[in-house]
Design a protein around this motif. Structure first.
Motif, PDB file in Angstrom:
ATOM      1  N   UNK A  49       0.839  -1.205   0.000  1.00 39.83           N
ATOM      2  CA  UNK A  49       0.000   0.000   0.000  1.00 39.83           C
ATOM      3  C   UNK A  49       0.873   1.254   0.000  1.00 39.83           C
ATOM      4  N   UNK A  50       0.454   2.238  -0.811  1.00 37.92           N
ATOM      5  CA  UNK A  50       1.199   3.485  -0.928  1.00 37.92           C
ATOM      6  C   UNK A  50       0.736   4.538   0.069  1.00 37.92           C
ATOM      7  N   UNK A  51      -0.395   4.301   0.730  1.00 40.10           N
ATOM      8  CA  UNK A  51      -0.915   5.211   1.752  1.00 40.10           C
ATOM      9  C   UNK A  51      -1.382   4.362   2.932  1.00 40.10           C
ATOM     10  N   UNK A  52      -1.547   4.992   4.087  1.00 41.10           N
ATOM     11  CA  UNK A  52      -1.967   4.258   5.286  1.00 41.10           C
ATOM     12  C   UNK A  52      -3.367   3.668   5.113  1.00 41.10           C
ATOM     13  N   UNK A  53      -3.539   2.428   5.557  1.00 36.97           N
ATOM     14  CA  UNK A  53      -4.826   1.736   5.456  1.00 36.97           C
ATOM     15  C   UNK A  53      -5.524   1.694   6.802  1.00 36.97           C
ATOM     16  N   UNK A 101      -7.550  -1.747  12.603  1.00 37.08           N
ATOM     17  CA  UNK A 101      -6.514  -1.500  13.604  1.00 37.08           C
ATOM     18  C   UNK A 101      -7.063  -1.129  14.980  1.00 37.08           C
ATOM     19  N   UNK A 102      -8.205  -0.431  15.051  1.00 36.52           N
ATOM     20  CA  UNK A 102      -8.665   0.090  16.341  1.00 36.52           C
ATOM     21  C   UNK A 102     -10.150  -0.154  16.560  1.00 36.52           C
ATOM     22  N   UNK A 103     -10.461  -0.823  17.684  1.00 33.83           N
ATOM     23  CA  UNK A 103     -11.841  -1.007  18.121  1.00 33.83           C
ATOM     24  C   UNK A 103     -12.073  -0.422  19.507  1.00 33.83           C
ATOM     25  N   UNK A 104     -11.004  -0.175  20.216  1.00 35.00           N
ATOM     26  CA  UNK A 104     -11.092   0.328  21.588  1.00 35.00           C
ATOM     27  C   UNK A 104     -10.732   1.807  21.616  1.00 35.00           C
ATOM     28  N   UNK A 111      -2.414   0.931   9.183  1.00 40.30           N
ATOM     29  CA  UNK A 111      -1.338   0.164   8.572  1.00 40.30           C
ATOM     30  C   UNK A 111      -0.535   1.119   7.701  1.00 40.30           C
ATOM     31  N   UNK A 112       0.690   1.378   8.096  1.00 42.48           N
ATOM     32  CA  UNK A 112       1.510   2.356   7.383  1.00 42.48           C
ATOM     33  C   UNK A 112       1.841   1.866   5.981  1.00 42.48           C
ATOM     34  N   UNK A 113       2.116   2.828   5.115  1.00 47.86           N
ATOM     35  CA  UNK A 113       2.473   2.506   3.736  1.00 47.86           C
ATOM     36  C   UNK A 113       3.661   1.565   3.724  1.00 47.86           C
TER      37      UNK A 113
END
Length: 160
Positions: A49-53, A101-104, A111-113
């Motif tokens: 990935x080229x950008x954060x997911x 990545x985040x539920x709390x 997810x970083x590129x």
């Protein structure tokens, strides 16, 4: 290990995935499969990935003659994610993987590129006549799942 498993090949449909916004593009595919035990094959799923997911929906269909025993997220790029779910249906030869990545309330990074493994599919070969295993993305209608990558869009002030 029999000689047959030394020549066993795994075919993976490499898919180009358009981004949901113009933040960047991503590629999805598989790295080289490896034999990990008696009749077991591990297929790493790789995302570039080229950008954060911010999320991923990965519905996959696999060939007959194998059983998907496990989807492992250990030692992957998404190991720290709060939600890592794999709904395996061996009767239909499918698995639907969901990643967030985040539920709390505890902030976690997207997810970083970059490029690397996000999951490992661990198959058991059941049919002695199997010479290859295929894995490809597919779409379900009810409930709807499609190969989707979700990006956060950040404005000039840093707001999402």
């Amino acid at each position: 290990m029999t000689k047959r498993f030394h020549i066993l090949t795994v075919l993976i449909a490499i898919l180009l995935v358009p981004s949901l916004v113009f933040a960047g593009s991503s590629k999805f595919g598989a790295a080289k499969a490896t034999m990990t035990g008696d009749n077991l094959i591990t297929v790493p799923l790789v995302v570039s990935n080229q950008a954060n997911l911010a999320a991923m929906d990965i519905p996959l269909k696999f060939s007959e003659g194998v059983t998907l025993k496990e989807v492992s997220f250990a030692d992957t790029r998404v190991e720290y994610f709060d939600l890592k779910v794999a709904n395996i249906d061996n009767e239909a030869s499918t698995v639907i993987i969901g990643l967030l990545p985040q539920l709390t309330a505890t902030k976690k990074a997207d997810l970083t590129a970059g490029t690397g493994t996000v999951a490992n599919l661990i198959f058991e070969v059941n049919d002695p006549n199997v010479t290859e295993v295929t894995v490809e993305a597919f779409t379900t209608e009810n409930p709807h799942h499609d190969l989707i990558f979700v990006y956060h869009v950040v404005d000039d002030a840093g707001n999402r």
